[in-house]
Design an enzyme around this catalytic site. Sequence first.
Site, PDB file in Angstrom:
ATOM      1  N   GLN A 106       0.831  -1.219   0.000  1.00 47.44           N
ATOM      2  CA  GLN A 106       0.000   0.000   0.000  1.00 47.44           C
ATOM      3  C   GLN A 106       0.854   1.254   0.000  1.00 47.44           C
ATOM      4  OE1 GLN A 106      -3.529   0.178   0.764  1.00 47.44           O
ATOM      5  NE2 GLN A 106      -3.762  -2.034   0.531  1.00 47.44           N
ATOM      6  N   ALA A 107       1.571   1.472  -1.103  1.00 55.84           N
ATOM      7  CA  ALA A 107       2.488   2.607  -1.141  1.00 55.84           C
ATOM      8  C   ALA A 107       1.770   3.948  -1.250  1.00 55.84           C
ATOM      9  CB  ALA A 107       3.466   2.440  -2.301  1.00 55.84           C
ATOM     10  N   LYS A 108       0.441   3.925  -1.490  1.00 51.97           N
ATOM     11  CA  LYS A 108      -0.285   5.204  -1.618  1.00 51.97           C
ATOM     12  C   LYS A 108      -1.219   5.446  -0.441  1.00 51.97           C
ATOM     13  CE  LYS A 108      -0.018   5.578  -6.576  1.00 51.97           C
ATOM     14  NZ  LYS A 108      -0.695   5.860  -7.846  1.00 51.97           N
ATOM     15  N   ASN A 109      -0.885   4.867   0.697  1.00 39.98           N
ATOM     16  CA  ASN A 109      -1.720   5.003   1.880  1.00 39.98           C
ATOM     17  C   ASN A 109      -1.179   6.117   2.778  1.00 39.98           C
ATOM     18  OD1 ASN A 109      -1.813   4.314   4.884  1.00 39.98           O
ATOM     19  ND2 ASN A 109      -3.461   3.029   4.111  1.00 39.98           N
TER      20      ASN A 109
END
Lengths: 322, 369
Positions: A109-112
Amino acid sequence: MAEETAAEGYVPYRSRPEWKDITPVPQDDGPNPVVSIAYSEKFRDVYDYMRAVMQRDEMSERAFALTADAIDCNPSNYSVWHYRRKLVQALGKDLREELKFTVSVLREQAKNYQVWYHRQKLVELLGDPSEELVVTRDVLREDSKNYHAWQHRQWAMATYQRWEGELEFVEQLIGEDVRNNSAWNQRYFVVTHTSSLTDEVVRREVDYTLGNISKAPNNESAWNYLEGVLRGQRLRTYPGLLDSCEAMYTKGIRSPFLLGLMVTMCEEEIADGGPKAAECCSKATELCNSLATSVDTIRRNYWDYVQRRVKQTYQTTVPTAV
Amino acid sequence: MEPPAMENKASEPEAKLLVKQHIRFLKRTLGILPSSCESLDTNRMTLLFFAVSGLDLLGALDSVSQEEKQDIVEWVYAQQVLPDKGCPGGSSDVGGFRGASFLGMPFDLTKRSAGVCNDCSHVAMTYTALATLLILGDDLSRVDKRSVLQGIKKLQLADGSFAATALGSESDMRFVYCACCVCYMLNDWSPIDQDRVAQFILKCQNYDYGIGQRPYLEAHGGSTFCALASLVLMGRLHTTFSPARVEGLKLWCIRRQQTGFQGRPNKPTDTCYSFWIGATLHLLECASWVDKLWNTSFILSTQSKHVGGFAKWPDTHPDPLHTYLGLSALSLSGDLELHPVHAALNISQRTVQWLHHLHTTTPPHSHSM
């Protein structure tokens, strides 16, 4: 669902003897709920127990372990992350182990937002940013425009004054993809925070940018950067710039950014009431027509507006002109 | 993930607005969402807003029964965080709305003895809660305005930006916008320092004249909208940005149009930017520069023919956010099948008229900040 979770060896919290003392707390949306989510069995089970311990603000190892499951089910739950931060401190958890935990979440989840914020708080507690450039670099390798990664990277660099090697890093990224707008933005960030825009630095940046423009004349990022580093200066008289533009134009390059810059340089002359004002007015008019009718037709209304503005500027600064 | 290649489409791109399908999609959103939406568990208030406001723009609010509308209002008010006395880690005198009931508080307010630990409001949920109430014709009389505003006050940071919750979160332009919307809706700017907000926004305008989430961050369509709308709501657009900055910003924005709009230079177009950038251009009074045909064709091409709703790209799964922003963007472009939208607040003009009516008829609450 039950078969799935059993196969994984996952035991629901409601079946765990060490959780016997806790009464799970179901969510209560009243008799007529709206925007209900059909939670999986596992999600419901985990969160019924998460709610129970959070309501008592229980500070225990089992609560800490439960937050990992809750985060796995929904990494966006900021209340669970906040509660986990309290547990990390109350239980004296190893902050570096906790940093490793964030990396495991980032992999999925690198865009969390929440995991990046958690990492920031841990770094602040540790007072140690030494891993941040590596972690963000790894994320950027997967997605070179990940806004969260760039934000975290800038935060770490500015907060702890870590600037070494960044210009090289940016050049590498631009070398890999000259159209990477995030990389160009980072270049501006680094240059303005390290050397600042001295005459020498501006010259270097202009030459670097023009070199990249020649490779890809239709690349907005480079053109924006060019005008950005020259902000506050007269573009028309910046050594070599007008010549470079005219050379590209003569070669047949019809990039909307090239023509747009040439219009800007004409408008400068007109606004200053310079000796070439009349010539610039007709040149700018011609360029705007070209932009509106063939080079950048989607923005024809804008270029028509610019043409009108050019004529207006000419008429107000050169009152004797027809 | 790459957007699907345009040239592979075998069929004609969708040329008309699929009104019936979108109404069905939004009504389903109001009902039960699949488990794939679990990651939106804390944001259900925003999903509610997208559905209700979307139906409003479609002129289909009356397809929701009076009963269901009342259920919605009750659920929204059940998410109001009420000032509570001394629960550790909870709120004391700060209010606002939470995104959903995930912390397990009883729905029935009379069954609550005290606040719930670790509970707090979230500024984006307060904005969307108030908006949803207004759209449904509620007069906000059950909103504890004083504690909501106190909650907003607690969120502003020294640099002028806002965090989302009193328990701490990242701070950026999204929450600046939400805070400004709340103050505008409650007609009370006393909790925030407008000068500092304007200074923060000014610092976020980047070398290309676009606006980033925080100073030095890449200029982005979402943060650009949030900044512009905030300035417009505060009435400070032209006192903050010089004419040169405004002109530069206009050009940055109009350059985002490729077919539809992209959010940053050299990124793919995405339906939601037709709103973020489209609304910004409206606020800058240069929406006439947009090539309507290319823009609307792109937005319509992201519709999901069978499921209804809009997605970020063509041939992609739809979601409530892109559905609402797609509709809102089409409304701004003048689509006659949609009710007019207020570009800054992102709710129907009709709702804003109701809001202004409330401003003139509701006595101000006591100011004790």
